[in-house]
Design an enzyme around this catalytic site. Structure first.
Site, PDB file in Angstrom:
ATOM      1  N   ASN A   9       0.962  -1.106  -0.064  1.00 31.70           N
ATOM      2  CA  ASN A   9      -0.042   0.056  -0.126  1.00 31.70           C
ATOM      3  C   ASN A   9       1.018   1.317   0.034  1.00 31.70           C
ATOM      4  OD1 ASN A   9      -1.966   2.034   0.594  1.00 31.70           O
ATOM      5  ND2 ASN A   9      -2.380   1.511   2.713  1.00 31.70           N
ATOM      6  N   LYS A  11       0.050   4.335  -0.118  1.00 31.94           N
ATOM      7  CA  LYS A  11      -0.713   5.426   0.245  1.00 31.94           C
ATOM      8  C   LYS A  11      -0.315   6.570  -0.553  1.00 31.94           C
ATOM      9  CE  LYS A  11      -0.181   3.115   4.907  1.00 31.94           C
ATOM     10  NZ  LYS A  11       0.115   3.010   6.169  1.00 31.94           N
ATOM     11  N   HIS A  95      -9.391   0.828   5.040  1.00 33.20           N
ATOM     12  CA  HIS A  95      -8.301   1.188   5.753  1.00 33.20           C
ATOM     13  C   HIS A  95      -8.278   2.213   6.801  1.00 33.20           C
ATOM     14  CE1 HIS A  95      -4.005   2.277   6.569  1.00 33.20           C
ATOM     15  NE2 HIS A  95      -3.561   1.364   5.916  1.00 33.20           N
ATOM     16  N   GLU A  97      -6.490   4.320   7.937  1.00 35.04           N
ATOM     17  CA  GLU A  97      -6.469   5.708   7.831  1.00 35.04           C
ATOM     18  C   GLU A  97      -7.528   6.280   7.165  1.00 35.04           C
ATOM     19  OE1 GLU A  97      -2.890   5.485   5.772  1.00 35.04           O
ATOM     20  OE2 GLU A  97      -1.766   4.699   7.885  1.00 35.04           O
ATOM     21  N   GLU A 167      -5.304  -5.214  10.574  1.00 33.41           N
ATOM     22  CA  GLU A 167      -4.108  -4.473  11.174  1.00 33.41           C
ATOM     23  C   GLU A 167      -4.475  -3.758  12.385  1.00 33.41           C
ATOM     24  OE1 GLU A 167      -2.216  -2.949   7.224  1.00 33.41           O
ATOM     25  OE2 GLU A 167      -3.996  -2.164   7.308  1.00 33.41           O
ATOM     26  N   GLY A 173       2.550   1.771  10.891  1.00 28.99           N
ATOM     27  CA  GLY A 173       3.459   3.018  10.691  1.00 28.99           C
ATOM     28  C   GLY A 173       4.305   3.285  12.077  1.00 28.99           C
ATOM     29  N   SER A 212       3.772  -2.563  10.141  1.00 27.91           N
ATOM     30  CA  SER A 212       4.991  -2.551  10.421  1.00 27.91           C
ATOM     31  C   SER A 212       5.604  -3.576  10.000  1.00 27.91           C
ATOM     32  CB  SER A 212       5.387  -2.346  11.848  1.00 27.91           C
ATOM     33  OG  SER A 212       4.979  -0.971  12.160  1.00 27.91           O
TER      34      SER A 212
HETATM   35  P1  PGA Z   1       2.678   0.046   7.463  1.00 29.42           P
HETATM   36  O1  PGA Z   1       1.559   0.221   7.148  1.00 29.42           O
HETATM   37  O2  PGA Z   1       3.604  -1.285   6.960  1.00 29.42           O
HETATM   38  O3  PGA Z   1       3.754   1.486   7.086  1.00 29.42           O
HETATM   39  O4  PGA Z   1       2.811  -0.005   9.067  1.00 29.42           O
HETATM   40  C1  PGA Z   1       0.540  -0.915   7.018  1.00 29.42           C
HETATM   41  C2  PGA Z   1      -0.780  -0.487   6.261  1.00 29.42           C
HETATM   42  O5  PGA Z   1      -1.288   0.719   6.648  1.00 29.42           O
HETATM   43  O6  PGA Z   1      -1.231  -1.071   5.460  1.00 29.42           O
END
Ligand code: PGA
Length: 255
Positions: A9, A11, A95, A97, A167, A173, A212
């Protein structure tokens, strides 16, 4: 046997030029891998360019969101037929976010997930608890709500086409990863929730871990019995770490 699934992803990163550079660098490393489904999800504006670059390879291109309606007065949004037209193959939905910053709700996901399937797009439905919810002991309650609502309007025989990504929000992140035990327990719980709808479909449904995932922890996570792959954010923005994560998934199939 569930085919492993690794999705990057991107983003809100990478201009069109940067996206092209990244996919061009990635393809020689992972473009011919068949044992694992490899997906990249660029920002909307880069989708067409990345679809064109990846055409003929084994890498699939997904969007990061879509609206549940096909057209209308929804300023700033993009619909399933628009994605389909440019040969996008799937879409990340719900997601954290989107939920946190853009008011994505379980109610709209209830429409989006089946709409994606009808349009020929593979949905990745994201679910996961906050740190506070985990500390309060509310992880299962949160997952139950998100999975049941998100899948509610998916016809039973199509449940296995949905990819679910667990997740934990506190791991996205942050560099904090769920322990293997936390990941396995939560993902087995998500599978049991799908099995409440249909046991056989649940055995075929791919459930990913996200939060992560990096080159150095992927192998351990991907070896867990219920973890069928990973949704990778930061670790997908450079070729080497992302290719290493995909290699770990290939190894997991072979072992
Ligand atoms: P990350 O994000 O690997 O940077 O923690 C995962 C995600 O948001 O799908």
């Amino acid at each position: 046997m569930r085919k492993p699934f690794i999705a990057g992803n991107w983003k809100m990163n990478n201009t069109i030029a940067e996206s092209e550079e990244l996919i061009q660098a990635l393809l020689p490393r992972v473009g011919a891998i068949e044992d694992v489904d490899v997906v990249v999800a660029p920002a909307f504006l880069s989708l067409q360019a990345v679809v064109d670059s990846a055409r003929g390879s084994a890498v699939a291109v997904y969007a990061q969101n879509m609206h549940e309606k096909d057209s209308g007065a929804f300023t700033g949004d993009v619909s399933a037929p628009m994605l389909e037209e440019i040969e996008v193959q799937g879409v990340i939905l719900g997601h954290s976010e989107r939920r946190q910053y853009f008011n994505e709700t379980d109610r709209s996901l209830q429409q989006k997930v089946p709409r994606a399937l009808e349009a020929g797009l593979i949905p990745i439905l994201c679910v996961g608890e906050t740190e506070e919810e985990r500390e309060r002991g509310d992880t299962e309650r949160k997952l139950r709500h998100q999975v049941q609502e998100g899948l509610e309007k998916v016809p039973k025989e199509r449940l296995h086409e949905v990819v679910v990504a667990y997740e934990p929000i506190w791991a996205i992140g942050t560099g904090l990863t769920a322990t293997p035990e936390q990941a396995q327990d939560a993902i087995a719980f998500v599978r049991a929730l799908v099995a409440d709808r249909d046991r056989e479909q649940a055995e075929r449904t791919r459930i990913l871990y996200g939060g992560s995932v990096k080159a150095d922890n992927a192998a351990e996570l991907l070896a867990l019995p219920d973890v069928d792959g990973a949704l990778v954010g930061g670790g997908s923005l450079e070729v080497d770490p992302f290719a290493t994560i995909i290699d770990a998934a290939v190894d997991a199939v072979r072992s």
